[in-house]
Design a protein around this motif. Sequence first.
Motif, PDB file in Angstrom:
ATOM      1  N   ASP A 210       0.820  -1.218   0.000  1.00  0.00           N
ATOM      2  CA  ASP A 210       0.000   0.000   0.000  1.00  0.00           C
ATOM      3  C   ASP A 210       0.849   1.262   0.000  1.00  0.00           C
ATOM      4  N   GLN A 211       2.030   1.182   0.614  1.00  0.00           N
ATOM      5  CA  GLN A 211       2.885   2.362   0.717  1.00  0.00           C
ATOM      6  C   GLN A 211       3.807   2.552  -0.483  1.00  0.00           C
ATOM      7  N   VAL A 212       4.262   1.456  -1.113  1.00  0.00           N
ATOM      8  CA  VAL A 212       5.288   1.595  -2.149  1.00  0.00           C
ATOM      9  C   VAL A 212       4.758   1.396  -3.563  1.00  0.00           C
ATOM     10  N   CYS A 213       3.545   0.943  -3.723  1.00  0.00           N
ATOM     11  CA  CYS A 213       3.012   0.678  -5.065  1.00  0.00           C
ATOM     12  C   CYS A 213       2.026   1.752  -5.493  1.00  0.00           C
ATOM     13  N   ASN A 214       2.203   2.215  -6.706  1.00  0.00           N
ATOM     14  CA  ASN A 214       1.318   3.171  -7.343  1.00  0.00           C
ATOM     15  C   ASN A 214       0.868   2.545  -8.652  1.00  0.00           C
ATOM     16  N   ALA A 215      -0.394   2.242  -8.781  1.00  0.00           N
ATOM     17  CA  ALA A 215      -0.893   1.518  -9.952  1.00  0.00           C
ATOM     18  C   ALA A 215      -0.675   2.284 -11.249  1.00  0.00           C
ATOM     19  N   SER A 216      -0.456   3.580 -11.176  1.00  0.00           N
ATOM     20  CA  SER A 216      -0.269   4.364 -12.397  1.00  0.00           C
ATOM     21  C   SER A 216       1.186   4.415 -12.840  1.00  0.00           C
ATOM     22  N   ALA A 217       2.106   3.892 -12.015  1.00  0.00           N
ATOM     23  CA  ALA A 217       3.531   3.896 -12.374  1.00  0.00           C
ATOM     24  C   ALA A 217       4.240   2.846 -11.531  1.00  0.00           C
ATOM     25  N   VAL A 218       4.345   1.633 -12.069  1.00  0.00           N
ATOM     26  CA  VAL A 218       4.876   0.496 -11.311  1.00  0.00           C
ATOM     27  C   VAL A 218       6.399   0.472 -11.402  1.00  0.00           C
ATOM     28  N   THR A 219       7.051   0.361 -10.261  1.00  0.00           N
ATOM     29  CA  THR A 219       8.509   0.437 -10.160  1.00  0.00           C
ATOM     30  C   THR A 219       9.080  -0.887  -9.644  1.00  0.00           C
ATOM     31  N   PRO A 220      10.408  -1.054  -9.723  1.00  0.00           N
ATOM     32  CA  PRO A 220      11.017  -2.265  -9.155  1.00  0.00           C
ATOM     33  C   PRO A 220      10.734  -2.428  -7.665  1.00  0.00           C
ATOM     34  N   LEU A 221      10.731  -1.335  -6.911  1.00  0.00           N
ATOM     35  CA  LEU A 221      10.440  -1.438  -5.484  1.00  0.00           C
ATOM     36  C   LEU A 221       9.055  -2.019  -5.256  1.00  0.00           C
ATOM     37  N   CYS A 222       8.094  -1.596  -6.060  1.00  0.00           N
ATOM     38  CA  CYS A 222       6.740  -2.146  -5.955  1.00  0.00           C
ATOM     39  C   CYS A 222       6.745  -3.640  -6.246  1.00  0.00           C
ATOM     40  N   LEU A 223       7.357  -4.044  -7.353  1.00  0.00           N
ATOM     41  CA  LEU A 223       7.359  -5.459  -7.739  1.00  0.00           C
ATOM     42  C   LEU A 223       8.104  -6.306  -6.715  1.00  0.00           C
ATOM     43  N   ARG A 224       9.231  -5.808  -6.217  1.00  0.00           N
ATOM     44  CA  ARG A 224      10.005  -6.565  -5.233  1.00  0.00           C
ATOM     45  C   ARG A 224       9.247  -6.705  -3.923  1.00  0.00           C
ATOM     46  N   THR A 225       8.459  -5.672  -3.584  1.00  0.00           N
ATOM     47  CA  THR A 225       7.638  -5.739  -2.370  1.00  0.00           C
ATOM     48  C   THR A 225       6.436  -6.646  -2.577  1.00  0.00           C
ATOM     49  N   LEU A 226       5.774  -6.504  -3.719  1.00  0.00           N
ATOM     50  CA  LEU A 226       4.582  -7.299  -4.023  1.00  0.00           C
ATOM     51  C   LEU A 226       4.882  -8.784  -3.999  1.00  0.00           C
ATOM     52  N   TYR A 227       6.031  -9.186  -4.550  1.00  0.00           N
ATOM     53  CA  TYR A 227       6.344 -10.607  -4.669  1.00  0.00           C
ATOM     54  C   TYR A 227       7.367 -11.097  -3.647  1.00  0.00           C
ATOM     55  N   GLY A 228       7.762 -10.221  -2.711  1.00  0.00           N
ATOM     56  CA  GLY A 228       8.515 -10.656  -1.554  1.00  0.00           C
ATOM     57  C   GLY A 228      10.000 -10.874  -1.739  1.00  0.00           C
ATOM     58  N   THR A 229      10.614 -10.249  -2.765  1.00  0.00           N
ATOM     59  CA  THR A 229      12.062 -10.407  -2.962  1.00  0.00           C
ATOM     60  C   THR A 229      12.860  -9.230  -2.416  1.00  0.00           C
ATOM     61  N   VAL A 230      12.187  -8.211  -1.893  1.00  0.00           N
ATOM     62  CA  VAL A 230      12.844  -6.950  -1.572  1.00  0.00           C
ATOM     63  C   VAL A 230      13.950  -7.106  -0.533  1.00  0.00           C
TER      64      VAL A 230
END
Length: 604
Positions: A210-230
């Motif tokens: 909720d804090q690092v993902c912005n649906a209008s501009a997806v970044t590596p931080l979002c993907l790494r957080t979403l899928y747990g590799t961060v």
Amino acid sequence: MRSTIVFAMAATLLGLVKASPLQSRYVVKETHRVPREFTRESDAPGHALMRVSVALKQSRFEELERHLYEISDPDHARYGQHLSTSEIHSLVAPSAESQDLVRAWLEEHVHPSTISSSPAGDFLTFTLPVSSIEKLLDTKYSVYRHEDGSKLIRTDEWKLPLHLHEHVRTVQPTTSFIRARPQSKTFLNVPGSVGCRPEPYKGPSGGGVDQVCNASAVTPLCLRTLYGTVNYKPRAAGRNQIGLANYLGELNNRSDTAIYLSTYRPDAVKGAQEFRQISIANGSISQAPNTPAQLRAGTGIEGALDVETMIGISYPTPLLAWATGGDPPFTPDADNPTVDNEPYLTWVNYVLEQDFVPQVISNSYEDNEQTVPHSYASVVCQQFAQLSARGVSILFGSGDGGVGGVQPGGSCLSNVNNRTAFIPLFPSTCPYITSVGATVGFKPEVAAYDPKNKFASGGGFSNYFPQPKYQREAVEEYLDTIGDQFSRLYNKSGRAYPDLAAYGVNYTIIWNGTLRLVDGTSASTPAMAGIFALLNDALISHGRPTLGFLNPWLYKKGRKAFTDVTSGSAIGCNTSGFPATEGWDAVTGFGTPRFDKLLKAVGL
């Protein structure tokens, strides 16, 4: 010793004698209907050069396939015991009879010194003018214009002497109208971004989705957080590598990659200069600014998406980027057709000759299966099987047109009977690769669809390749769930895809120095490749073999590590397309990954 030599000579002579005058007469080997997107324009220029590959019958492919499934089955005693290059060569080498007969035929038309052979002897390659190839194959090549204005030299039928039919799998380029197309949909009008460097959305350090993902501009931080590799720290970089494949003019630009990484993952910015590039068949690895023509064509958008996403997720895992062009070099213009090699075959044959290959390879290209002759698709697929048997995970995007093909708004007409049909994509239909669909949304993720450009995650069933045993149970459960819906529009017994999925909408990239947003399975595929590269890193650091061919493991045990996607569908052909359901489905496969569960699924 003398008796052995005499016997070998006698056997060779016997094989040649078999080619009686009746057997040596030319008979049609293959006919393939010209796709409706192409129109014959003229006879092919006889002086145009083409590099031709003749694929000989592999003597023990069925045995290779058995080995592949055994070493990829997590319950088999041989699991993880990947084959060596020499072991594979011994399995696919043609018989002496095949080699002697085919060479004898070729040398009537081609000087022996100009014929090159693959290490296993299963491919013979040479360059000839079109007029000479027409005599070799008793055919007539033509210039065909695609509806987008591009041109190819191809034929719809070719022949071989009758006695060679059982020894030759395919000759290309002949009937293949494949156009390896990147599966990405791009928006160039990002508010405030054109001509400017990006101002990224920056969530708080250590924040959740909720804090690092912005649906209008997806970044590596979002993907790494979403899928747990961060929070995963790679420990086997170097021993573990990742690869991506570009085709026919696509580029990976280091300057754009550096801007991207400095913005979205500063600790990985060295990766922009460290990734290796290899040119195959004159593929471009230029770092010069794009020409006006390249800018108009969007050259490098796909390459930027791939390299920036993969480094953004998997750094410091070393990245190798191949660029496969046409051979011999040819510069198309308004009056001259493009004479090119088939890109998949050119790429995979080159990679198979290398001593070391990255353990995960991302491919973001597809084409409608019906544009690819069955012989060509089978040969390429069998080459992928060799690469998989060496312990490589080969990933392809499942397409951006839902059930309608590579492009939204496809014709959805079968080449066979001109009737409406769902259009499967190759190479996703090959049973020896892993196909990746796309999702959108975070809580929950649903099958990807973007109304702005009609991008819909692709899925379907092959008309060429039968359903492999490893997926039969999962697919049968799905077919029972959807019942007879669309039953006349697809082949229920074909290889079904995709196998899994990842987020695929509004990825940030830097292209030509500025921010762009990209949709597509061209986005989800490099992201998935990055995640599996990190999983391989964990395995290697624990002294374990890499995953290799994923599908048998995925359908048996790995599926538990994925979050099921149960909403959305593979929209296309004026239908809602295949729906996402509980369990495996033909739009998101088993769903999206969770790294902690993946570690558990491989016993770490």
